[in-house]
Motif scaffolding. Structure first.
Motif, PDB file in Angstrom:
ATOM      1  N   ASN A  27       0.810  -1.218   0.000  1.00 28.55           N
ATOM      2  CA  ASN A  27       0.000   0.000   0.000  1.00 28.55           C
ATOM      3  C   ASN A  27       0.843   1.268   0.000  1.00 28.55           C
ATOM      4  N   LYS A  28       1.972   1.247   0.731  1.00 32.02           N
ATOM      5  CA  LYS A  28       2.828   2.443   0.811  1.00 32.02           C
ATOM      6  C   LYS A  28       3.414   2.777  -0.555  1.00 32.02           C
ATOM      7  N   LEU A  29       3.888   1.730  -1.262  1.00 29.92           N
ATOM      8  CA  LEU A  29       4.478   1.930  -2.584  1.00 29.92           C
ATOM      9  C   LEU A  29       3.422   2.432  -3.574  1.00 29.92           C
ATOM     10  N   LYS A  30       2.223   1.866  -3.495  1.00 30.84           N
ATOM     11  CA  LYS A  30       1.127   2.316  -4.358  1.00 30.84           C
ATOM     12  C   LYS A  30       0.865   3.799  -4.133  1.00 30.84           C
ATOM     13  N   ALA A  31       0.824   4.179  -2.850  1.00 36.46           N
ATOM     14  CA  ALA A  31       0.522   5.573  -2.519  1.00 36.46           C
ATOM     15  C   ALA A  31       1.575   6.518  -3.102  1.00 36.46           C
TER      16      ALA A  31
END
Length: 905
Positions: free
Chosen positions: A223-227
């Motif tokens: 999720n962090k990388l997507k964000a």
């Protein structure tokens, strides 16, 4: 494929600057980056043999990218002050070397490299890009290889498509996607915050490109990388654009503009000497010889990928070994860092008081210096650094008054104030230009370093101090402090090696003699020199026409390719050696062909006359000053201790042919009623060999005054002395001089043009009769292997690591060093002793030492002083060192250096 080499000028010059210790010219100009870049350039020329080459530079700021992103490279520090001028110095030298330079306002060197690369690929060329910037990886293709400098400039890694994939698992075109994701701090390209190389690589392995990553962001794990990807897509795309080299720079050029052409060798050598780049000078002179073969133009297919891979692997292994060695040297240097001294700043009154104090207390001073001027005997000093073991000081000539200057000059001339410095001779000459004497030398660090390791490339102060400080540029005061520390280390090591007396009793006193000889110079008859040049040009033109008549066609005789076609295709002479560009037409090849066709002798004569005219006639005319030429005697160049001569080199005037001998006619006395006087050691090296070997036959020949070569011929050919023919003596002479240098039967056969079997017989017969010589030569090699060094009779040292080398050719070279270094070195020591004693004994007489050439001293003497001077010179030279056999000196006099008759004493 024709081969094009493109060098990234800005990247490589910057890397050279930070990789090398600070170096300066005799005038104090910073030169370390130029030194490093040119060393790489000449290595590339030798190893890559490019058909075309070009160096690309940034001309202005990268305005095209700054327009896209105003923070592009905004974090970059200002170019160091000592690097800035080196760009101009380098471009000046590149111009003389005929190396094309490419610049375009608003664009970076990268963009020019990309533009040239794409154009060259379209023309079917092989391209090698040499840079320290990984952006260039995007250019890798089937035709283009990138050689990346790592850890300075001495080590490179070669990247083709396979090597690039092996390291990153990426194709060349994906490199800009990598930069788009991770950014590039060195160029202030932002990328996506929080994404580093590992993450970026994983994304590209999965999705292929930056655009595909952004289009499939929901499929990205975490999720962090997507964000992050959703927050910074525009920044990532901008970063990719910033990292993309512009390969359509609107600049007018043709690939033909970059064809490698002959340099202006005279101008290049002049500039290299001007910037005190002596090592680069030697490398450049080597390329002049190698380039007789011309640049390599392979007309066959490109190298196979397997061959390229093998070469890359070999290069990388060699680079790893070189880097390990370099790292070890850096570790050793770090452990030697010297103490810090406090630098004191003085006003004029303070300087007068301080100088007076040093003179009263007879303080021992360590001195560094900066000069202004083309050569030592044309220079003046502009700054000196001083260390008195408590503090350091910088004496800037532009900031002191005439009273301080006079007082300082008085101190420099005082023998009671001992001085320690590097390269005393250069400062001695510069001061002499102002009528100031330098006295009180206690220790010359450069000469000491030379005696301890005579195979180093340079002994300038910056070289000696290369590991003692972190600064990129030494101030004069800081340099003096570092030299003070170096002195303590050097003196201790010199004593341990038993070289102190050689320094203080031979090399240091000789440096003053040489400086005075350089200042004296030798007079040249300009009118006669110009006439010789005119006659040479006429002869060259006649021989050129003769060659065309014999060949039946006009062609460029200086072109190895055209000459090769004439000799080996048109005239059908046997080709002895093939090279990449076709047929070899080097001197060795032509000499082997001599006698097979009359054109070969004509070509050899043509080359000889052209070299005489360009190197010596025009060279001497260009170096005439006050009716004289002032050569520089190099005291720290040869490993054997022999002196060499530069600017101009008066030791290599070819005198075996009539035209070469004629050149000596132009050297004349400087005054009316004076003559030139020559004193030449007779067979000094053979006499030294007799002393070392104690061979009874050889010793007897010299003790009884026999013709040693005739005696050798008698022994080898088994005939009475009176039956020795001139041909026998000629062959025996080659044996006498060749065997003490490790000459093989193959070499002897080649030198005197006899069958190898016959040469082998001569050698075997010689060693049967001269068993003492054989034993000496064998023992020399054994002793050198055991001790790792050789010594002369005066204890001059030469280390012999070659004897333990894994390469057989290098070991054989080491054996020759072990055999001849004691002989050559002792002969050099004898000459140096003689020069010091002759100079001292002639004081007050109407005579000047002018030149030392090989085993000869040349003087100018008034007619009335000639008998006394001749006796002094002969006596001092023959008694310089006591050997088992007598030293003999042959004397001549004449109105010039060519027309000299025997002078009987």
């Amino acid at each position: 494929m024709a081969r094009l080499v493109i060098m990234d000028g800005n990247s490589l010059l910057n890397r050279a600057f930070y990789a090398l210790p600070p170096l300066t010219s005799a005038e104090g100009l910073p030169t370390n980056a130029v030194h490093g870049f040119l060393a790489m350039l000449l290595r590339i020329q030798k190893e890559k043999k490019p058909d075309c080459w070009v160096v690309a530079f940034d001309k202005t700021k990268a305005t095209k990218r700054i327009e896209m992103y105003d923070q592009y490279k905004a974090q970059r520090k200002e170019t160091p002050e000592t690097l800035k001028p080196q760009f101009a110095y380098l471009k000046e030298i590149l111009g003389a070397m005929s190396v094309p330079v490419l610049e375009s306002e608003g664009y970076e060197a990268d963009d020019l490299i990309a533009t040239v690369t794409r154009r060259a690929e379209a023309e079917g060329m092989e391209i090698i890009v040499i840079t320290g910037d990984k952006d260039a990886f995007q250019l890798v293709s089937d035709q283009t290889t990138v050689e990346m400098t790592i850890k300075g400039i001495s080590t490179v890694e070669c990247y083709n498509k396979d090597k690039l994939f092996e390291k990153y698992q990426l194709k060349p075109e994906q490199i800009i996607d990598l930069k788009g994701l991770m950014g590039d701090p060195s160029d202030n390209i932002p990328g996506i915050p929080g994404i580093g190389e590992k993450t970026a690589l994983k994304l590209l392995w999965s999705f292929g490109s930056l655009e595909q990553v952004l289009e499939n962001v929901d499929a990205v794990p975490g999720n962090k990388l997507k964000a992050l990807l959703k927050e910074y897509p525009e920044q990532a795309l901008l970063s990719k654009k910033l990292a993309t080299m512009i390969d359509q720079v609107p600049i007018d050029f043709q690939i033909g503009d970059f064809v490698r052409t002959k340099p202006d060798s005279e101008k290049t050598l002049g500039l290299l000497h001007q910037y005190s780049l002596s090592m680069i000078c030697r490398l450049f002179e080597q390329t002049l010889d190698q380039d007789q073969e011309g640049p390599a133009r392979s007309r066959g297919p490109a190298k196979s990928q397997d061959r390229r891979d093998n070469e890359n692997g070999k290069n990388n292994r060699n680079n790893k070994n070189n880097q390990d060695s370099q790292d070890n040297q850096e570790d050793n240097r770090d452990s030697q860092a010297g103490p810090s001294y406090e630098e004191r700043i003085l006003d004029p009154g303070g300087w007068l008081e301080q100088i007076s104090s040093w003179m009263t207390e007879k303080t021992e001073l360590v001195i560094s210096y900066r000069l202004e001027g083309e050569a030592a005997h044309l220079s003046v000093w502009n700054e000196m650094g001083i260390c008195d073991q408590r503090n350091t000081y910088s004496l800037d000539r532009t900031q002191i008054d005439k009273n301080v200057l006079a007082k300082w000059h008085e101190l420099l001339g005082s023998p009671r104030v001992f001085k320690i410095m590097a390269d005393h001779k250069t400062l001695y000459s510069a001061l002499a230009n102002e009528g100031v004497r330098l006295d009180g030398l206690k220790y010359d660090l450069s000469l000491a370093a030379y005696l301890m390791n005579p195979t180093r490339s340079s002994y300038q102060a910056a070289e000696l101090l290369s590991g003692q400080a972190d600064e990129l540029f030494f101030s004069a005061a800081r340099e003096a402090g570092l030299l003070a520390h170096e002195f303590e280390n050097s003196r201790k090591k010199l004593e341990e090696l038993g070289l102190s007396s050689l320094l203080h009793e031979l090399e240091e006193p000789l440096s003053i003699v040489l400086a005075e000889m350089e200042r004296q110079g030798i007079s040249v008859d300009r009118e006669m020199l110009e006439q010789i040049g005119f006659e040479l040009e006429k002869k060259i033109a006649v021989i050129e026409e003769d060659i065309y008549q014999i060949a039946g066609v006009s062609f460029n005789i200086n072109s190895p390719q055209q000459l090769g076609k004439v000799l080996f295709e048109q005239l059908e002479l046997p080709p002895l050696k093939k090279i990449k560009t076709g047929y070899s037409t080097d001197a060795e090849t032509l000499e082997e062909l001599a006698g097979q066709h009359c054109i070969v002798e004509k070509i050899l004569e043509f080359r000889h006359l052209v070299k005489l005219n360009s190197t010596y006639v025009k060279g001497l005319l260009g170096q005439l000053r006050d009716g004289k030429v002032h050569t520089t005697f190099q005291q720290m160049v040869t490993a054997t201790g022999r002196l060499s001569s530069t600017e101009p080199n008066l030791q290599n005037i070819p005198i075996r042919m009539e035209e070469g001998r004629k050149l000596r006619k132009v050297f004349v006395p400087s005054r009316g009623g004076w003559e030139l006087f020559s004193a030449d050691y007779s067979q000094i090296e053979l006499r030294v060999l007799a002393h070392y070997s104690q061979d009874p036959i050889l010793c007897q020949s010299f003790q009884t005054g026999e013709d040693v070569h005739a005696r050798t011929a008698s022994e080898v050919f088994g005939v009475p002395l009176e039956q020795v023919t001139p041909d026998m003596r000629r062959k025996a002479k080659a044996v006498n001089f060749g065997l003490m240098y490790g000459l093989t039967d193959f070499g002897l056969a080649r030198d005197i043009r006899i069958p190898r079997k016959e040469a082998k017989f001569y050698i075997e017969r010689y060693f049967q009769r001269y068993s003492g010589v054989k034993k000496y030569l064998n023992d020399s090699v054994v002793n050198a292997m055991e001790t790792g060094e050789t010594r002369t009779l005066l204890n001059r040292l030469r280390q012999t690591p070659e004897l333990n080398h894994q390469n057989r050719t290098v070991r054989q070279f080491g054996q020759r060093i072990a055999m001849n270094s004691p002989i050559q070195g002792t002969a050099a020591d004898i000459m140096k002793l003689a020069m010091i004693r002759v100079d001292e004994a002639m004081k007050g007489l109407e005579a000047n030492l002018l030149l030392q050439v090989h085993d000869e001293l040349l003087l100018e003497v008034s007619a009335r002083a000639l008998p006394e001077v001749a006796q002094i010179v002969k006596t001092e030279m023959e008694s310089a060192l006591l050997l088992t056999v007598p030293l003999q000196v042959d004397c001549k006099t004449g109105v010039n250096w060519c027309d000299m008759g025997k002078y009987h004493i």
